[in-house]
Design a protein around this motif. Structure first.
Motif, mmCIF file in Angstrom:
data_model
loop_
_atom_site.group_PDB
_atom_site.id
_atom_site.type_symbol
_atom_site.label_atom_id
_atom_site.label_comp_id
_atom_site.label_asym_id
_atom_site.label_seq_id
_atom_site.Cartn_x
_atom_site.Cartn_y
_atom_site.Cartn_z
ATOM 1 N N LEU A 162 0.813 -1.216 0.000
ATOM 2 C CA LEU A 162 0.000 0.000 0.000
ATOM 3 C C LEU A 162 0.848 1.268 0.000
ATOM 4 O O LEU A 162 0.624 2.181 -0.782
ATOM 5 N N TYR A 163 1.842 1.330 0.874
ATOM 6 C CA TYR A 163 2.606 2.562 1.029
ATOM 7 C C TYR A 163 3.479 2.843 -0.178
ATOM 8 O O TYR A 163 3.727 3.992 -0.513
ATOM 9 N N ALA A 164 3.944 1.799 -0.847
ATOM 10 C CA ALA A 164 4.730 2.004 -2.066
ATOM 11 C C ALA A 164 3.874 2.651 -3.153
ATOM 12 O O ALA A 164 4.365 3.440 -3.957
ATOM 13 N N LEU A 165 2.586 2.336 -3.172
ATOM 14 C CA LEU A 165 1.693 2.903 -4.177
ATOM 15 C C LEU A 165 1.490 4.405 -3.999
ATOM 16 O O LEU A 165 1.236 5.117 -4.962
ATOM 17 N N VAL A 166 1.581 4.877 -2.768
ATOM 18 C CA VAL A 166 1.374 6.300 -2.507
ATOM 19 C C VAL A 166 2.679 7.032 -2.211
ATOM 20 O O VAL A 166 2.676 8.174 -1.769
ATOM 21 N N GLY A 167 3.827 6.349 -2.422
ATOM 22 C CA GLY A 167 5.126 6.999 -2.298
ATOM 23 C C GLY A 167 5.687 7.112 -0.900
ATOM 24 O O GLY A 167 6.599 7.902 -0.667
ATOM 25 N N LEU A 168 5.198 6.337 0.042
ATOM 26 C CA LEU A 168 5.721 6.367 1.405
ATOM 27 C C LEU A 168 6.719 5.228 1.587
ATOM 28 O O LEU A 168 6.721 4.262 0.819
ATOM 29 N N PRO A 169 7.586 5.301 2.611
ATOM 30 C CA PRO A 169 8.586 4.245 2.803
ATOM 31 C C PRO A 169 7.930 2.895 3.090
ATOM 32 O O PRO A 169 6.884 2.821 3.728
ATOM 33 N N GLY A 170 8.595 1.853 2.660
ATOM 34 C CA GLY A 170 8.071 0.501 2.846
ATOM 35 C C GLY A 170 8.493 -0.125 4.151
ATOM 36 O O GLY A 170 8.137 -1.266 4.433
ATOM 37 N N GLU A 171 9.256 0.600 4.995
ATOM 38 C CA GLU A 171 9.676 0.043 6.280
ATOM 39 C C GLU A 171 8.875 0.680 7.406
ATOM 40 O O GLU A 171 8.628 1.881 7.396
ATOM 41 N N ALA A 172 8.479 -0.135 8.342
ATOM 42 C CA ALA A 172 7.738 0.349 9.508
ATOM 43 C C ALA A 172 8.535 0.043 10.767
ATOM 44 O O ALA A 172 9.322 -0.900 10.803
ATOM 45 N N THR A 173 8.328 0.839 11.809
ATOM 46 C CA THR A 173 8.989 0.619 13.089
ATOM 47 C C THR A 173 7.952 0.645 14.197
ATOM 48 O O THR A 173 7.156 1.576 14.289
ATOM 49 N N LEU A 174 7.973 -0.396 15.005
ATOM 50 C CA LEU A 174 7.122 -0.458 16.192
ATOM 51 C C LEU A 174 8.013 -0.287 17.417
ATOM 52 O O LEU A 174 9.141 -0.778 17.440
ATOM 53 N N LYS A 175 7.501 0.402 18.416
ATOM 54 C CA LYS A 175 8.263 0.634 19.636
ATOM 55 C C LYS A 175 7.420 0.205 20.825
ATOM 56 O O LYS A 175 6.228 0.489 20.885
ATOM 57 N N SER A 176 8.053 -0.492 21.738
ATOM 58 C CA SER A 176 7.374 -0.895 22.958
ATOM 59 C C SER A 176 8.308 -0.625 24.133
ATOM 60 O O SER A 176 9.525 -0.765 24.003
ATOM 61 N N ALA A 177 7.749 -0.233 25.255
ATOM 62 C CA ALA A 177 8.564 0.084 26.432
ATOM 63 C C ALA A 177 7.828 -0.315 27.693
ATOM 64 O O ALA A 177 6.597 -0.353 27.729
ATOM 65 N N THR A 178 8.598 -0.616 28.712
ATOM 66 C CA THR A 178 8.037 -0.888 30.030
ATOM 67 C C THR A 178 8.988 -0.307 31.074
ATOM 68 O O THR A 178 10.192 -0.231 30.848
#
Length: 198
Positions: A162-178
């Protein structure tokens, strides 16, 4: 003037309208569907990551946990299973004396009242590195009764284009903390502070 018969007949003919309507709606519908799938994947991966980070943080807070840090970090990835197959992980731990200091900068004397530390302004070095820091925590798991901020970042290539079709980066980052306090298996180390003027 009368129109030719084939033009009048074409104006009344409804065959092919469905194909035309589908051709107009299909791209929008497919983008929406891919967006829903990507959002679902992200929410699911974040939930699993949060649970794995909580578990690893609790295990590290035990007296024996400090000896198994690398093993606990690898279990975070292991708990994600196939979701983490091509993902890269970054693990950070910072320890603080108490919960009230988590994420705070080191105190400094703001002589010119500009809200930021400038050269020559004194500061309280709480993490004993002789440098003013925006986060006064010390790197690592600390000792007994210390509060530990455990953060994990998971970077992965998106599964849906999806993101490649609209020109956004194809990598995502999730962050979790405790944030957890280590068990009281001993007395807490004495607080080390000194005022430095540079």
């Amino acid at each position: 003037m009368r129109l030719p018969a084939f033009i009048r007949q074409a104006g009344r003919d409804r065959r092919g309208v469905t194909v035309t309507e589908f051709g107009l709606i299909a791209p929008t519908f497919l983008m929406l569907l891919l967006g829903v799938f990507d959002l679902g994947y992200t929410v699911y991966a974040k939930a699993i990551l949060d649970g794995a980070v909580q578990k690893a943080g609790r295990d590290a807070a035990l007296e024996t946990g400090t000896m198994n840090i690398a093993n606990l970090d690898s279990k975070v990835k292991e708990n994600l299973g196939a979701l983490a197959a091509d993902a890269t992980f970054t693990y950070t731990r910072r320890n603080y004396r108490d919960f009230a200091k988590v994420g705070l900068p080191e105190d400094f004397e703001d002589k010119n009242s500009n809200g930021q530390r400038d050269a020559g302004e004194c500061f309280t070095d709480e993490n004993a590195n002789a440098v003013w820091d925006r986060d006064l925590g010390k790197v690592g798991v600390g000792g007994a009764r210390d509060v530990v901020l455990y953060e994990v970042r998971m970077s992965y290539d998106r599964k849906f284009p999806l993101y490649a079709l609209v020109g956004l980066p194809g990598e995502a980052t999730l962050k979790s903390a405790t944030v957890l306090r280590n068990q009281p298996y001993a007395s807490q180390n004495a607080e080390t502070k000194q005022v430095i003027c540079t």
